[in-house]
Write an enzyme that holds these catalytic residues in place. Sequence first.
Site: not given
Ligand code: HH2
Length: 263
Positions: A209, A244
């Site tokens: 992030k 995660r």
């Molecule tokens: N962060 C993201 C998405 N889902 N779920 C939980 N429980 N905790 C988190 O910190 C979290 C999450 C954002 O990251 P990512 O899925 O890599 O990106 P994007 O939202 O652009 O798909």
Amino acid sequence: MAICNVTPDSFSDGGVHDTLERALQFAAAAWRDGATIFDIGGESTRPGATPVSVDQELSRVIPVIEAVRARVPDLIVSVDTVKAGVARAALQAGAHAVNDVSGGRLDAAMFDVAAQHRAGMVVMHSRGGVADMASLAHASYGADVVAQVCDALTTQVNRARAAGLTDEALVLDPGIGFSKSSAHSLALLRELPRVVSLGFPVLVGASRKRLIGELTGVAKPAERVIGSAVLHAYAVQRGARIIRTHDVAATREAVAVAFALLP
Ligand code: HH2
């Protein structure tokens, strides 16, 4: 928890798992590398990402959920969604849990759906809607961000209980980078024991992030592996029990060392 975004526009792995075969290969590798949970998402929370309809989200996640359940049956599958309709179909397709980045705020039926299916649920803290929850639009907290996040999580836990979810089904997540400056996210990590003291397993997700980019100066998300692993090892030391991550093997190594060093 391995991250599998079946999206064209996620901030770090957008487009990487865009065919069923590639998503399945990633699932098999994640299991081999030590993941126990596989988190499948069909909508990005990156500010500026294109909003997706229920049908579009379903067409992205359901085939992957079905295939992963059939081909890598030992993985626990969660669906990363804020929509109860998507959660319902995903649970019917074999997912075990819902990972809701709105913590049940954005769809009144979410807790009911999770309870009806006796599913697990990650209740994450955020503010605002999908389009702005990962921005700073709602990031004003006053003196004690941790107290405000704990209060908001407690409100959602009580809603979950009222809908019939048992405490054993719930996992809490402070929502690193969601409606939070880096200073807010760091305060939550330092004071993670206060979130742990709410009495639920705590999930932390800082993988690749912006926070990691700011701390390390590494511009490309996919190259933020070391900073992410160190942060996640620290989170384990502060009480996190689910991490995660996009990078399972590196995280697994970091977390194994951090666990061994727990007092
Ligand atoms: N962060 C993201 C998405 N889902 N779920 C939980 N429980 N905790 C988190 O910190 C979290 C999450 C954002 O990251 P990512 O899925 O890599 O990106 P994007 O939202 O652009 O798909």
